[in-house]
Design a protein around this motif. Sequence first.
Motif, mmCIF file in Angstrom:
data_model
loop_
_atom_site.group_PDB
_atom_site.id
_atom_site.type_symbol
_atom_site.label_atom_id
_atom_site.label_comp_id
_atom_site.label_asym_id
_atom_site.label_seq_id
_atom_site.Cartn_x
_atom_site.Cartn_y
_atom_site.Cartn_z
ATOM 1 N N GLU A 1 0.544 -3.095 -4.417
ATOM 2 C CA GLU A 1 -0.439 -2.004 -4.434
ATOM 3 C C GLU A 1 -1.699 -2.457 -5.156
ATOM 4 O O GLU A 1 -1.623 -3.001 -6.240
ATOM 5 C CB GLU A 1 0.179 -0.778 -5.131
ATOM 6 C CG GLU A 1 -0.776 0.354 -5.386
ATOM 7 C CD GLU A 1 -1.459 0.878 -4.137
ATOM 8 O OE1 GLU A 1 -0.769 1.331 -3.214
ATOM 9 O OE2 GLU A 1 -2.713 0.800 -4.069
ATOM 10 N N ASN B 1 2.614 1.582 5.838
ATOM 11 C CA ASN B 1 2.237 2.780 6.583
ATOM 12 C C ASN B 1 0.789 3.097 6.227
ATOM 13 O O ASN B 1 0.475 3.365 5.071
ATOM 14 C CB ASN B 1 3.152 3.956 6.190
ATOM 15 C CG ASN B 1 2.839 5.208 6.987
ATOM 16 O OD1 ASN B 1 2.746 5.163 8.209
ATOM 17 N ND2 ASN B 1 2.658 6.320 6.299
ATOM 18 N N GLY C 1 0.842 -1.202 0.000
ATOM 19 C CA GLY C 1 0.000 0.000 0.000
ATOM 20 C C GLY C 1 0.871 1.243 0.000
ATOM 21 O O GLY C 1 1.047 1.899 1.021
#
Length: 285
Positions: free
Chosen positions: A51, A94, A20
């Motif tokens: 992703e 994160n 991500g």
Amino acid sequence: FVQMWEILDYPNPFTLVEMGAGQGLLASDILCYLKKQYPEFYSKINYIICEKSAFLKQQQQKQLKNQLNLNSSIQWCDLETLKNETIIGCFFSNELVDAFPVHQVMVQNRQLQEIYITVDPQTTTDIKFKETIAELSTENLTDYFKLIEIDLCSPAYPEGYRTEVNLMALDWIKTIASKLNQGFILTIDYGYPAQRYYLPSRREGTLQCYYQHRHHNDPYINIGKQDLTAHINFTALDRYGERYNLHLHGFTQQALFLMALGLGDRITALSQPSDYSLSEVLQRR
Ligand SMILES: C[S@@+](CC[C@H](N)C(=O)[O-])C[C@H]1O[C@@H](n2cnc3c(N)ncnc32)[C@H](O)[C@@H]1O
């Protein structure tokens, strides 16, 4: 990451899997910094980005390839397609897990029920979403609360207590455990240990919506345009991870983590009398 590389006895390659990656800013900061400060380590890095959003993937590629010419060792792939037990290095994220979809549950008559969403059949033009409450969709929700030793049906919790459960986070940690041969997982996110997450006074849970930098708590508006987030229950990640041979190494607040990495020294260095004016120094800080 350098410390991890040392602890693992300098593997080559050392694989960093970022899950991500948003616009790719953290990736470019990490890689630029390592290239400059730790060239030997940098030369051993195999950087993988997992992703889900095709749009953001494009932005990441633009950020990393065109602007920084850092494309040589970066790959994009789905987490699931990594071969089992092959990764030596670190999986990190994160603000990923707080973006996973969650189940919402509610206490009714001392029973745990689930909140479902239906479309109001009366509406003809704009779609109106309606909540309905019914039995749990999966036993995994009951198992989840057993795992973290929280009983929402106990008298401590008020009638109508509403919260959320991130089952996807458990699947995610299990998948990572299956891919990791040796190394670390670093999860940076909003969250609490279970006891704080499911405090009886937190009667509305932690689900939040962000739209144009403002937050509110109505997930049924701005459909497809707003960011939905729910805090992470770190105890669940830790306990579920134990089942797959992961062991908690540390749990701390981000500010303390950054201070331990030398943020204080960095701020001091930025504040040294130099060519910068006071206002520039403050801005850099
Ligand atoms: C809130 S953003 C955080 C982005 C970046 N890490 C940052 O800190 O700025 C969440 C990111 O996770 C991605 N994402 C959400 N669910 C994902 C999934 N299941 N697998 C991979 N990426 C996912 C989103 O597309 C987005 O890039």
